[in-house]
Design an enzyme around this catalytic site. Structure first.
Site, PDB file in Angstrom:
ATOM      1  N   GLU A  82       1.509  47.215 -21.976  1.00 30.49           N
ATOM      2  CA  GLU A  82       0.817  48.194 -22.815  1.00 30.49           C
ATOM      3  C   GLU A  82      -0.698  48.042 -22.790  1.00 30.49           C
ATOM      4  O   GLU A  82      -1.422  49.021 -22.779  1.00 30.49           O
ATOM      5  CB  GLU A  82       1.337  48.090 -24.256  1.00 30.49           C
ATOM      6  CG  GLU A  82       1.036  49.309 -25.130  1.00 30.49           C
ATOM      7  CD  GLU A  82      -0.360  49.335 -25.697  1.00 30.49           C
ATOM      8  OE1 GLU A  82      -0.842  50.431 -26.038  1.00 30.49           O
ATOM      9  OE2 GLU A  82      -0.976  48.260 -25.805  1.00 30.49           O
ATOM     10  N   HIS A  99       0.784  43.930 -29.021  1.00 31.21           N
ATOM     11  CA  HIS A  99       0.375  45.312 -28.762  1.00 31.21           C
ATOM     12  C   HIS A  99      -1.008  45.254 -28.101  1.00 31.21           C
ATOM     13  O   HIS A  99      -1.143  44.711 -27.015  1.00 31.21           O
ATOM     14  CB  HIS A  99       0.385  46.089 -30.083  1.00 31.21           C
ATOM     15  CG  HIS A  99       0.350  47.571 -29.918  1.00 31.21           C
ATOM     16  ND1 HIS A  99       0.657  48.437 -30.949  1.00 31.21           N
ATOM     17  CD2 HIS A  99       0.038  48.361 -28.868  1.00 31.21           C
ATOM     18  CE1 HIS A  99       0.550  49.686 -30.542  1.00 31.21           C
ATOM     19  NE2 HIS A  99       0.163  49.662 -29.281  1.00 31.21           N
ATOM     20  N   ASN A 101      -3.402  48.942 -33.970  1.00 32.99           N
ATOM     21  CA  ASN A 101      -3.042  49.321 -32.609  1.00 32.99           C
ATOM     22  C   ASN A 101      -3.783  48.479 -31.586  1.00 32.99           C
ATOM     23  O   ASN A 101      -3.178  47.879 -30.706  1.00 32.99           O
ATOM     24  CB  ASN A 101      -3.333  50.814 -32.391  1.00 32.99           C
ATOM     25  CG  ASN A 101      -2.821  51.347 -31.077  1.00 32.99           C
ATOM     26  OD1 ASN A 101      -3.194  50.867 -30.010  1.00 32.99           O
ATOM     27  ND2 ASN A 101      -1.947  52.343 -31.138  1.00 32.99           N
ATOM     28  N   ASP A 102      -5.106  48.420 -31.693  1.00 38.03           N
ATOM     29  CA  ASP A 102      -5.897  47.673 -30.716  1.00 38.03           C
ATOM     30  C   ASP A 102      -7.013  46.932 -31.433  1.00 38.03           C
ATOM     31  O   ASP A 102      -7.413  47.287 -32.542  1.00 38.03           O
ATOM     32  CB  ASP A 102      -6.464  48.627 -29.662  1.00 38.03           C
ATOM     33  CG  ASP A 102      -7.002  47.904 -28.435  1.00 38.03           C
ATOM     34  OD1 ASP A 102      -6.596  46.746 -28.201  1.00 38.03           O
ATOM     35  OD2 ASP A 102      -7.824  48.481 -27.706  1.00 38.03           O
ATOM     36  N   ASP A 161      -5.642  56.539 -24.414  1.00 40.16           N
ATOM     37  CA  ASP A 161      -4.949  55.380 -24.974  1.00 40.16           C
ATOM     38  C   ASP A 161      -5.932  54.205 -25.027  1.00 40.16           C
ATOM     39  O   ASP A 161      -6.908  54.257 -25.759  1.00 40.16           O
ATOM     40  CB  ASP A 161      -3.708  55.076 -24.126  1.00 40.16           C
ATOM     41  CG  ASP A 161      -2.637  54.303 -24.880  1.00 40.16           C
ATOM     42  OD1 ASP A 161      -2.991  53.315 -25.543  1.00 40.16           O
ATOM     43  OD2 ASP A 161      -1.455  54.662 -24.794  1.00 40.16           O
TER      44      ASP A 161
END
Length: 357
Positions: A53, A111, A162-163, A264
């Site tokens: 990912e 992640h 998420n990041d 993304d």
């Protein structure tokens, strides 16, 4: 009779409104686009993991850190299989995948990730970890060829990370890709394309919200000089550029660049260019996330920084989902390009193709 006509009229208007909303949603998701495969790169598949990912690179050494876990097991089967961060050394004569977190025995569902390289050469990796009891940030130090866990950071504000991108050995920015905390609220947020996501800043002691009103805040990264923060809005289909106050961590919006894809993760190369994994057809990606037989197109976007903090974007790679499906990240070291996927059991190792403009 008159009331029947009114009811029919109202029903017709409701149907037309819903149909219009559906068509608008499909259009904004890119479902009506005609895609033409294109690549400036020759690529081959590297297997040995499930999902890749996010990928980040140490630009000084060529070591890639790859976040890998079975995301379908979590989203469909409600399972939490043990994931890993793999190393892949692009400076080696024959790179191989190495599990760098084999010694980390806590539940690990990695992640997004980000690398901090200190002036003295020491490196730390910050990883979003989605454990069943709640998400947190794990901080590792890279020592003697493995990642040694240093600390865990948790907070109620960290409800849908998420990041992450570090700006010091204990400071970082992290995206919350949703604003709502309930499953129903997040579904509504996605369906209605509501801009409720956030950016948080952790100063070593606590979190603060430094940006909000984002449409699915996804990848985040920082410029080499530390002056700007870049964030990808997947549903918003744009990159936002923030000027950063390096003392307080506060962010000021500087530019918003529309990109015709569901952007993304963001990686930044040594020269400051942005490399972005993207989904040109977002609803195709959603279908693929539930069914591996349904392929999802992959796209890599390169964005050059221009004076004033703006970006000029161009496509480096576009595949219909045959070479790689659901690309989520692209990272460059010298003349190597790595392209990762959320769900595929491989990533792509690419070199420049000669004669392609």
């Amino acid at each position: 009779m008159r009331w029947r006509k009114i009811i029919i009229l109202i029903a017709g208007l409701v149907i037309l409104t819903v149909a219009g909303f559906v068509v608008k949603t499909m259009y904004r998701a890119g479902e009506f686009k005609t895609l033409q495969p294109y690549s400036r790169w020759d690529c081959r598949k590297i297997t040995g993991l499930t999902g890749s990912e996010d990928i980040t690179l140490n630009q000084s050494t060529g070591l890639a850190f790859i976040s890998a876990v079975d995301f379908r097991a979590r989203s469909i089967e409600r399972k939490y299989p043990q994931g890993a961060v793999y190393g892949y050394d692009l400076a080696a004569a024959d790179p191989t995948l190495v599990n760098l977190t084999a010694d980390f025995k806590k539940g690990f569902f990695p992640h997004g990730l980000g690398l901090y390289a200190a002036p003295d050469g020491k490196t730390s990796l910050f990883v979003v970890n989605h454990q069943p009891q709640g998400s947190r940030i794990e901080v590792f130090d890279y020592q003697a060829g493995r990642l040694v866990h240093r600390r865990t950071v948790t907070d109620p504000l960290l409800h849908s990370p998420n990041d992450v991108t570090p700006v010091g050995p204990d400071r970082f920015y992290v995206t919350n890709d949703h604003g709502y905390t309930s499953k129903a609220g997040r579904t509504l947020e996605d369906f209605l394309q509501l801009a409720q996501a956030q950016i948080l800043y952790y100063d070593g002691r606590g979190f603060q919200v430094v940006a909000e009103g984002l449409a699915y805040a996804n990848g985040i990264n920082i410029s080499p000089d530390g002056e700007r923060v870049y964030v990808a809005e997947t549903v918003g289909r744009r990159i936002k550029v923030f000027r950063r106050n390096q003392d307080s961590g506060r962010l000021t919006l500087e530019a918003s660049i529309d990109v015709d894809a569901g952007v993304d993760n963001i990686e930044v190369d040594r020269s400051g260019r942005l490399w972005i994994g993207a989904h040109p057809k977002l609803l195709s990606f959603v279908r693929y996330s539930k069914d591996p037989a349904r392929r999802s197109p992959s796209q890599v976007i390169k964005a050059e920084v221009i004076p004033g903090g703006g970006l000029v974007a161009s496509t480096e790679f576009l595949d219909l989902g045959e070479a790689l499906s659901g690309s989520s990240v692209a990272a460059v070291f010298q003349d190597y390009l790595l392209i990762g996927s959320v769900f595929d059991d491989c990533f792509l190792l690419c070199r420049p193709r000669t004669g392609v403009k």
